[in-house]
Structures are given as structure tokens and as C-alpha cells.
Design an enzyme around this catalytic site. Structure first.
Site, mmCIF file in Angstrom:
data_model
loop_
_atom_site.group_PDB
_atom_site.id
_atom_site.type_symbol
_atom_site.label_atom_id
_atom_site.label_comp_id
_atom_site.label_asym_id
_atom_site.label_seq_id
_atom_site.Cartn_x
_atom_site.Cartn_y
_atom_site.Cartn_z
ATOM 1 N N TYR A 173 -12.922 -10.766 4.391
ATOM 2 C CA TYR A 173 -12.904 -12.258 4.926
ATOM 3 C C TYR A 173 -13.853 -12.837 5.986
ATOM 4 C CZ TYR A 173 -8.091 -12.327 2.885
ATOM 5 O OH TYR A 173 -7.177 -12.121 2.348
ATOM 6 N N LYS B 285 -8.522 1.648 -1.220
ATOM 7 C CA LYS B 285 -8.623 1.857 -2.537
ATOM 8 C C LYS B 285 -9.987 2.906 -2.579
ATOM 9 C CE LYS B 285 -8.174 0.308 -6.884
ATOM 10 N NZ LYS B 285 -6.964 0.729 -7.589
ATOM 11 N N ASP C 117 -2.725 -0.538 -5.003
ATOM 12 C CA ASP C 117 -2.099 -0.811 -6.077
ATOM 13 C C ASP C 117 -0.720 -0.334 -6.091
ATOM 14 O OD1 ASP C 117 -3.850 1.326 -6.397
ATOM 15 O OD2 ASP C 117 -4.320 1.048 -8.590
ATOM 16 N N ASP D 232 -3.054 -8.877 4.213
ATOM 17 C CA ASP D 232 -2.898 -10.205 3.873
ATOM 18 C C ASP D 232 -1.827 -10.175 2.531
ATOM 19 O OD1 ASP D 232 -2.650 -12.864 3.555
ATOM 20 O OD2 ASP D 232 -4.682 -13.216 2.900
ATOM 21 N N ASP E 247 2.879 -10.187 3.070
ATOM 22 C CA ASP E 247 3.837 -11.182 2.382
ATOM 23 C C ASP E 247 4.750 -10.625 1.413
ATOM 24 O OD1 ASP E 247 2.315 -13.344 3.653
ATOM 25 O OD2 ASP E 247 2.028 -14.645 1.955
#
Ligand code: NAD
Length: 358
Positions: free
Chosen positions: A141, A192, A224, A248, A252
Site C-alpha cells: 500500500y 506467500k 490462500d 486487510d 474482514d
């Protein structure tokens, strides 16, 4: 020593829910010996209306001087057409970056009384209590280069860069391990590493820091798989630690396991443990001013403040238990209502928690 707490109610339901959380702080002050001094300030749309800025210099000054910040929420449709630097959300982003709040703590805990609110089966989610630690000020980001450029062929190309310095990974891992010591002493680092070199390094750093915490079990999971495991068997997790973007998305997902946005607190901490505490939900303009919003996420944010900045874990437990007893008595705001329960207002919910604390 007296701790200074800056209260920033913000917009929409912010002032209503923060009012109830302040009542809780005041009762802990008067009956449980909590040594605090409260100060109030402006942020978001409210600050724009009063001062022409979503984060006035005075608020930033107050925030720097405070030990902890309690924030309601910011934003609303009336400010959506403003230039981006004047929008309420900039107040929040400015506080996070200005105070270097690099560690975002998002617990997902399912209250037994609210099992039915989850979209998952009770046998999968009941007893769920995990903590997601997200790196908040680095990663893709913020990485450079970034942007969209036009190639010679006329085709456009979008670029973002995933970059982490070793020191950034070290400090977020330490936060996760320290928190695990207050819980079940298990950390799962999510990366990852099979595809992204940056997160391969992340994994190596997590292992290195893990050696400083021999009493905490460290495991690793690809992002994943972590997404899949969160909905398949979320109770396997104690503390998860991960990058800004993975966090992020996963936070959620973890939040929705509990099914009730009005119940979830969060904390954003700096290197010294100073923190900003806020509910994960927004300013809910659709229900603002109606005295029906759920104040429990904000009240539980106070509990996180007690635990992580004020170092009064015993008071945090007392507050958590008070919330449990209110739910046990069948009191619910409209968003978490269930058959046979009594629907109460924002104010009545705050009063009920205060009554339990007294
Ligand atoms: P929201 O979280 O405000 O609301 C989503 C839904 O959940 C709405 O139906 C709302 O009524 C309900 N809800 C939220 N909190 C509740 C509570 N405590 N009790 C009962 N119901 C509750 O998200 P949104 O509608 O996408 O955004 C509204 C505004 O909030 C926007 O301006 C957005 O930018 C802002 N926002 C702010 C923050 C923040 O301050 N941290 C976070 C997210 C969104």
C-alpha cells in the site's frame, strides 16, 4: 501515573457510541481506581466543519501528547464530494501515519450469546477467539514505484510494489509474539513465501524472532490456505500475523465469522505501546442520531486500551465480563437482536454495562 486519553468522537454514530464508552471509562475511574485524564478533540467531518481540516494541527498535537486515543468513526455522504485531502478519512490516515501506528490488532471473538449471528455453523464457530495482527504502515500500500503509466504501444500498465524492510517485519512479529504470551502462546505467520520473495524474507524473519520467544509456538501458512482455514476451521488459530494487504483482506473475513460488526473492536499501536482504539465499523450514517447504534464495539475498544496501553489487564477482564453479563441478561441493540431478547437503545446498552461495573 495519570494516563492521558484523547477522545475523538468523529461523525455519524461516532458521538453516540463514544458517549457510552466514556461513561465506562468514568465509572472505572471512580469505582476501580483507573488513573486517567480525559480530553476531547475533533476529527473527520466534524473537524472539517469546525476548522476546515479533517485533522487540524490542534488535534494532532493533542494526539501526540496523549497516551491513548479513543476514536468513534469518521465519514458521511455530505463530505464525499470534497477533494480527497479534505475528506474525513484523511483524519484517520493522518493519525495512523503521523503517530506511526504500525501494528493493527483485530480480534475476532464470538460471544456465545451471539452464535446465531454468524453465517457459519455453530459447531464451526462457537468458542472462536483469535487475534489478527496486521502490519499497517508498510508493504504494497506504500511501496514505490507505484502508479499507472502508458507504454510506447499505447497500452497502460499499472504498478504497485511490495516492499518490507527486515526491521519492519521484526517489529510486527514482536508485537504478535508479545500478544501470544497474553493468550494461548501460538503464532501463525501468514505469507506467500512460495511465490513472493518479499514474503519469503518475511518468513525467515518470523523464524528468527520466534527464537526469542521459545515459549511461543510458531507456524506458517500461505495466505490462500489461511483464507480457506478461516472459514473451514477458524478455532485452530490463536494469533495470526501478516502483511498490510493480506491482513486487510483476512481481517474482514475473520470479522464476519462473528456476524456482528457492532461488536468488534480494534487497536493500532506504535513501538512504545501507545495506541488508537476504535470500533471496526464506520460512521453508519443510515442510523446516526437515532440512539439505536450498538456501542459495544467501542466499549470493547476501551477493554483493549486497558489491556495494551494502560496495562490494566485485570480491568479489561472485568469489563469483558460485564459485557458478557449484559448479553446473558438478554439485552441487545437492534443489530444483534434475536428472538426472546429485549431490544435496547444505545444509551440503555451503555447504562447496562455501567450498572454491571458498579
Ligand atoms: P458502516 O460500518 O458505517 O455501516 C455498515 C452497516 O453496518 C450499516 O448498515 C450500519 O447501519 C451498520 N452498522 C455499523 N456500525 C453499527 C453499529 N455500531 N450498530 C449498529 N449497526 C451498525 O460502513 P459504510 O456504510 O460502508 O460506511 C459509512 C461511512 O463510514 C462512510 O463514510 C465510510 O467512509 C465510513 N467508514 C469509516 C470507518 C472508520 O471511521 N474507521 C470505517 C469504515 C467506514
Amino acid at each position: 501515573m495519570t494516563s492521558r486519553i484523547l477522545v475523538l468522537p468523529g461523525d455519524g454514530i461516532g458521538p453516540e457510541i463514544v458517549r457510552e464508552a466514556v461513561k465506562v471509562l468514568e465509572v472505572l475511574q471512580s469505582t476501580h481506581g483507573l488513573d486517567i485524564q480525559l480530553e476531547f478533540g475533533l476529527v473527520g467531518g466534524a473537524a472539517f466543519e469546525a476548522k476546515g481540516q479533517p485533522l487540524p494541527a490542534e488535534t494532532m498535537h493533542q494526539a501526540r501528547a496523549a497516551d491513548a486515543i479513543l476514536l468513534g468513526a469518521v465519514g458521511g455522504p455530505q463530505w464525499e464530494a470534497l477533494p480527497i485531502q479534505l475528506r474525513p478519512e484523511q483524519g484517520l490516515l493522518g493519525l495512523r501515519s503521523g503517530l506511526e501506528l504500525f501494528a493493527n490488532l483485530r480480534p475476532a471473538r464470538l460471544f456465545p450469546q451471539l452464535v446465531a449471528a454468524s453465517t457459519l455453523k455453530p459447531e464451526v464457530v462457537s468458542g472462536l477467539d483469535l487475534m489478527l495482527v496486521r502490519e499497517l504502515t508498510g508493504g504494497i500500500y506504500f511501496g514505490q514505484p507505484r502508479g499507472v503509466r502508458t507504454l510506447e504501444s499505447g497500452e497502460r500498465e499499472g504498478i504497485n510494489t511490495l516492499v518490507y524492510r527486515e526491521s519492519e517485519v521484526e517489529r510486527i512479529c514482536r508485537v504478535a509474539f508479545d500478544i501470544a504470551r497474553l493468550r494461548q502462546r501460538r503464532v501463525c505467520s501468514v505469507d506467500k513465501a512460495n511465490v513472493l520473495e518479499c514474503t519469503e524474507m518475511w518468513r525467515q524473519v518470523a523464524i528468527k524472532i520466534g527464537k526469542e520467544y521459545p515459549d511461543v509456538a510458531l507456524s506458517h501458512m500461505y495466505v490462500d490456505n489461511a483464507a480457506m482455514q478461516l472459514v473451514r476451521a477458524p478455532r485452530q488459530f490463536d494469533v495470526l500475523v501478516t502483511t498490510n494487504m493480506f491482513g486487510d483482506i483476512l481481517s474482514d473475513c475473520a470479522a464476519m465469522l462473528t456476524g456482528s460488526i457492532g461488536m468488534l473492536p480494534s487497536a493500532s499501536l506504535d513501538a512504545e505501546g501507545k495506541g488508537m482504539y476504535e470500533p471496526i465499523h464506520g460512521s453508519a450514517p443510515d442510523i446516526a442520531g437515532k440512539n439505536i447504534a450498538n456501542p459495544l464495539a467501542t466499549i470493547l475498544s476501551v477493554s483493549m486500551m486497558l489491556r495494551y496501553t494502560l496495562k490494566r489487564a485485570e480491568l479489561a477482564t472485568i469489563l469483558d465480563n460485564a459485557v458478557q453479563r449484559v448479553l446473558d441478561k438478554g439485552k441487545r441493540t437492534a443489530d444483534i437482536q434475536s428472538p426472546g431478547c429485549l431490544i435496547v437503545s444505545t444509551e440503555a446498552m451503555g447504562d447496562a454495562v455501567v450498572a454491571e461495573l458498579k
